[in-house]
Motif scaffolding. Structure first.
Motif, short mmCIF file in Angstrom:
data_model
loop_
_atom_site.label_atom_id
_atom_site.label_comp_id
_atom_site.label_asym_id
_atom_site.label_seq_id
_atom_site.Cartn_x
_atom_site.Cartn_y
_atom_site.Cartn_z
N VAL A 203 0.84 -1.20 0.00
CA VAL A 203 0.00 0.00 0.00
C VAL A 203 0.87 1.25 0.00
CG1 VAL A 203 -1.71 1.35 1.30
CG2 VAL A 203 -1.95 -1.14 1.13
N HIS A 204 1.94 1.24 0.77
CA HIS A 204 2.82 2.41 0.82
C HIS A 204 3.41 2.74 -0.55
CE1 HIS A 204 2.44 3.15 4.98
NE2 HIS A 204 3.30 2.27 5.44
N THR A 205 3.63 1.74 -1.40
CA THR A 205 4.17 2.05 -2.73
C THR A 205 3.15 2.78 -3.59
OG1 THR A 205 3.47 -0.03 -3.83
CG2 THR A 205 5.58 -0.06 -2.63
N GLN A 206 1.89 2.77 -3.19
CA GLN A 206 0.84 3.45 -3.95
C GLN A 206 0.55 4.84 -3.39
OE1 GLN A 206 -0.38 1.33 -6.62
NE2 GLN A 206 1.35 0.20 -5.72
N GLN A 207 1.05 5.14 -2.20
CA GLN A 207 0.74 6.40 -1.52
C GLN A 207 1.81 7.46 -1.78
OE1 GLN A 207 0.60 4.41 2.39
NE2 GLN A 207 -1.40 5.40 2.69
N GLN A 208 1.40 8.71 -1.63
CA GLN A 208 2.36 9.81 -1.64
C GLN A 208 3.20 9.73 -0.37
OE1 GLN A 208 1.25 14.08 -0.75
NE2 GLN A 208 1.62 14.29 -2.93
N GLU A 209 4.49 9.96 -0.49
CA GLU A 209 5.36 9.94 0.68
C GLU A 209 5.29 11.29 1.40
OE1 GLU A 209 9.30 8.65 -0.18
OE2 GLU A 209 8.64 6.80 -1.17
N THR A 210 5.66 11.28 2.67
CA THR A 210 5.65 12.51 3.44
C THR A 210 6.68 12.44 4.55
OG1 THR A 210 4.31 14.04 4.76
CG2 THR A 210 3.87 11.70 5.06
N GLU A 211 7.20 13.57 4.92
CA GLU A 211 8.02 13.71 6.12
C GLU A 211 7.39 14.74 7.03
OE1 GLU A 211 12.01 14.55 4.97
OE2 GLU A 211 12.32 12.60 4.01
N GLY A 212 6.07 14.84 6.97
CA GLY A 212 5.34 15.90 7.64
C GLY A 212 4.97 15.61 9.07
N SER A 213 3.83 16.12 9.45
CA SER A 213 3.38 16.11 10.84
C SER A 213 3.02 14.70 11.31
CB SER A 213 2.15 17.00 10.98
OG SER A 213 1.04 16.43 10.30
N LEU A 214 2.80 14.57 12.61
CA LEU A 214 2.33 13.32 13.18
C LEU A 214 1.02 12.88 12.52
CD1 LEU A 214 2.25 11.04 15.28
CD2 LEU A 214 1.23 12.69 16.88
N ALA A 215 0.11 13.81 12.30
CA ALA A 215 -1.17 13.46 11.67
C ALA A 215 -0.95 12.88 10.29
CB ALA A 215 -2.06 14.69 11.58
N GLN A 216 -0.06 13.46 9.52
CA GLN A 216 0.22 12.97 8.17
C GLN A 216 0.81 11.56 8.20
OE1 GLN A 216 1.99 17.14 7.63
NE2 GLN A 216 2.16 16.27 5.59
#
Length: 332
Positions: A203-216
């Motif tokens: 699933v992670h390979t299909q998602q946009q990556e982020t280094e953002g907030s805890l919520a993200q």
């Protein structure tokens, strides 16, 4: 995110397709091949391991891990090493310091092909649930105990020394807090959870990556947990999934106070030395937010598409989505 006889079939590929008919656990057609599972790095690690233990020369040990294991690795191995910042010296040090761990985990790493036994059917179900599914490769390789599964682009990278383990793994030599964390992890029998772990990482390979907030980050992980559960029917047998429902009100209050920040220490990829006394409560929160949205949706496939394709690197959009579900406010 997993064998019978890797000595015979170390370089074999498990190929899967995206179409099948439903009859219980579906049988997958042999055509329409997507992506391979590669496990040949495991055998090369143990070749390097035996050679390293046959010499006491530090320079020779470093040369052996580099030339026998790292330099000859499949494309997934350098990706795994880069993702977790593994170095040749870290491998040599781990081999030297934790002989009981390696002796106990070695026979378990021959189970990588067993660990992907349901993958064909699971990926076919994933494609039916999410028709825009993009292919990904899955690599099982030996790391230095810092991930059971991660992703880089379209590569699912499984740390076989963790993901293929169970309660027989000897963690007595490991330093704290790693000893306690991995002791709990291995008691959950991660080998039995490889179906869920493989799809979670897929699933992670299909998602946009982020280094953002805890919520993200929490929502991204929680969506992967929910989708993996929808496909495999499993949750990891970890304490957070019994602790979470019993303490949800307290968890929500603390999450709301910390969700906009980028400190994950209490929530993600952590030890149990946190205010909750269990690891990875952020996974539970993200899962419950995603579940709240999915349960309320009339069109379940569309809901899955929305969850997977959320703009995870946009803090305002993710905050608006979380608020819209009403989960943190306790709305029905």
């Amino acid at each position: 995110m997993r064998t019978s006889g890797l000595t015979v079939a170390l370089c074999s590929l498990v190929l899967f397709s995206g179409c099948a008919e439903d009859r219980g656990r579906p049988q997958i057609a042999s055509h329409a091949v997507q992506s391979p599972v590669v496990d040949s790095d495991i055998g090369r690690f143990w070749q390097a391991f035996d050679a390293i233990n046959a010499t006491s020369d530090p320079a020779e040990r470093l040369r052996l891990i580099q030339t026998v294991y790292i330099d000859r690795g499949t494309p997934g191995l350098p990706a795994l090493m880069a993702a977790r910042r593994y170095t040749a010296q870290q491998y040599v040090d781990a081999i030297d310091k934790w002989p009981k761990f390696w002796a106990s985990v070695r026979p378990l790493t021959t189970r990588s092909q067993q660990a992907v036994g349901t993958l064909n059917g699971d990926v076919a179900r994933f494609r039916r649930l999410y028709p825009d599914l993009r292919p990904a490769t899955i690599t099982y390789a030996i790391g230095v105990l810092r991930t059971g599964g991660t992703t880089v682009g379209n590569q699912v990278l499984i740390g076989a020394e963790l993901a293929l383990g169970d309660e027989t793994v000897d963690v007595s030599e490991l330093p704290e807090p790693l000893r306690t964390r991995l002791g709990t992890f291995f008691k959950s029998r991660p080998f039995e959870n490889n179906a869920q772990n493989n799809i979670h990482e897929y699933v992670h390979t299909q998602q946009q990556e982020t280094e953002g907030s805890l919520a993200q980050q929490a929502l991204r992980e929680g969506v992967a947990e929910l989708v993996a559960e929808l496909i495999t029917g499993r949750k990891p047998a970890l304490p957070v999934y019994s602790y979470g429902p019993a303490n949800e009100a307290v968890i929500k209050v603390r999450f709301m106070a910390e969700m906009a920040g980028d400190d994950y220490a209490n929530w993600l990829w952590n030890s149990a030395s946190n205010p909750f006394g269990v690891s990875d409560v952020g996974y539970f929160v993200g899962y419950r937010i995603a579940q709240k949205y999915y349960d309320a949706a009339y069109d379940k496939r569309r809901a899955v598409k929305t969850l997977i394709e959320l703009p995870y690197n946009d803090p305002a959009a993710i905050r608006a989505f979380v608020d819209r579900t009403g989960y943190l406010q306790g709305r029905r």
